[in-house]
Every structure is written in structure tokens, then in C-alpha cells.
Design an enzyme around this catalytic site. Structure first.
Site: not given
Ligand code: F6R
Length: 247
Positions: A67, A138, A136, A143
Site C-alpha cells: 500500500d 485490517h 482493527n 479496512e
């Protein structure tokens, strides 16, 4: 799934680096998927040291990063391109044209996603995909939410992700709101996935990701489907998984 728990972070970094080194010895032209963030820094240090000692070469390897933030000016110290140069690329013998990171400043982001996806397809399958894990759930910047994407796409960063990454910026407002990320399909297509998780603050999420239900609310839970998933944890990250295993 192969689960390895290490007494300390140094051992974990060495073991993860060794996995990559062994792959490159067997397959010098391997395709590697790479992550950024706090987790892989020690692994990259170990790889750089191995290259310095002449134990491994990246000269024929190809890398694809997961990313890149959208909109940070080129050369900004928090771009993932800068991070990769600083922590790995400038210390190893990989030709720059064999390193790939999405361009978060491309004038047309959708086109950039398509270009990256095509590059990935041309390279064939990623041999080893190195992943960290977000608090979380991801992976990359896929996400949690109602839907997940298979291909490279522009992701809106979750508030929790922006908060977690604020530690790298001068002010929380400076954390970009979007990023280009490889999709779940590209990640899961890798021959081997090496998931590295460290620290007590990730004990809950790694337990949920690896033993909980498969759900878009925890993108890393999809890793349970992968036939060659190697998980490396330090003791602190492993506390909840160990407790569950011991009944
Ligand atoms: C980074 C990436 C992210 C991180 C994750 C964990 O390229 O794709 O998914 O791996 O946010 O970050 P750290 O390692 O900083 O806790």
C-alpha cells in the site's frame, strides 16, 4: 496454519528474515509482497545485515508493497516509498526497477490501481507475502466494513487506523485519509503468507483474526482460508491465543 511464538522480538525478526532468505536461496527471482509500519522494521534490519554479510542477494527478486498513502508529496518521510528506501531498499542489492509501490500521487487514482493490478498479474503469483496486522483487523489497508475488495483499490482509512498511524506524523490531522492498497484477492493469491504480529495491544485482534468467524468486519479473518499461512507472534501478542489453546 503454522503458528510460531517467539520469546522476544529479536528472535521473531531473525526467524521472519530467515524465511525470506531461505526462499531467495531456493528461488533467487522470487516475488515478494512487503508491508510497512512498525512491525517489519526489525525484519528489514535483519535482511539488510544478511545482505551485508553476503548471505543472500535480492538482485533478481521483485517486490510489491501492499500500500501507499494518497496525497503525501513525493519524498515525504511518511510515504511508504520513503520508508522502504530507508529501511530496506538502500541497504540491499535490489535494482530499483524491480521494486513496486503504488503511486499515491497519480493524477488518476483509479488508473493507478489498474496499472498496479496489471503489474501484479504480469509478475505471476507472489511467492511470499509479508503482512502486519492492524488493531482493527485490517491487512494492507483493507479496512473492516460491510464489503471487501479483491483487487487493488483506493481505501478510505478507518478512524482507528488514522489514530494508530498518527504516531508517525507531527499532528494527527496530517495522517492521510486515503490510501491505495492491494485487495484481499491479490493477498490471498500469494503462495505463502507470513503474518507477523507483536505486542500485547494486538493479542485480542490476532486471536479474533485466527480463531474467530470469517467476517468482513475483521479482514484478517479471511487469512484462515489460506493453505500456507505462517504466523509469527511474540509472547505478548500470543497471550490470548495460548490461553484459548490451553482450554
Ligand atoms: C502497512 C500495512 C498495515 C500494517 C498494519 C500494522 O503496509 O499494510 O496493514 O501492517 O497497520 O501496522 P504496525 O506494524 O505499524 O502496527
Amino acid at each position: 496454519m503454522k503458528l510460531n511464538i517467539f520469546a522476544n522480538q529479536e528472535q521473531l525478526h531473525e526467524a521472519a528474515a530467515q524465511t525470506i532468505i531461505e526462499l531467495l536461496r531456493q528461488k533467487p527471482d522470487a516475488v515478494l509482497g512487503l508491508a510497512t509500519g512498525g512491525t517489519p522494521v526489525g525484519i528489514y534490519e535483519a535482511l539488510a545485515a544478511a545482505v551485508r554479510r553476503g548471505e543472500v542477494s535480492f538482485a533478481r527478486a521483485t517486490t510489491f508493497n501492499l500500500d501507499e498513502y494518497v496525497g503525501l508529496p513525493p519524498g515525504h518521510p511518511e510515504t511508504y516509498r520513503f520508508y522502504m528506501e530507508q529501511h530496506l531498499f538502500r541497504h540491499i542489492d535490489i535494482p530499483p526497477e524491480q521494486t513496486h509501490i503504488p503511486d499515491g500521487n497519480a493524477p488518476e487514482l483509479e488508473r493507478e490501481c489498474e496499472r498496479y493490478e496489471r503489474l501484479l498479474e504480469t509478475a505471476g503469483r507472489i511467492d511470499l507475502m509479508l503482512l502486519g496486522l492492524g488493531h482493527n483487523g485490517h491487512i494492507g489497508f483493507n479496512e473492516p466494513g460491510r464489503v471487501l475488495h479483491s483487487r487493488t483499490h483506493v481505501a478510505v482509512l478507518h478512524p482507528q487506523t488514522r489514530k494508530a498511524n498518527a504516531r508517525f506524523f507531527r499532528t494527527p490531522e496530517e495522517v492521510p485519509t486515503r490510501a491505495i492498497t492491494m485487495g484481499l484477492g491479490s493477498i490471498l493469491k500469494a503462495r505463502t503468507i507470513l503474518l507477523v504480529v507483536k505486542g500485547a495491544d494486538k493479542a485480542d485482534i490476532v486471536h479474533r483474526a485466527l480463531t474467530g468467524p470469517l467476517t468482513t468486519e475483521c479482514p484478517a479473518s479471511l487469512l484462515q482460508l489460506h493453505p500456507h499461512l505462517v504466523v509469527m507472534l511474540d509472547e505478548e501478542a500470543a497471550t490470548k491465543i495460548k490461553r484459548a489453546a490451553s482450554g
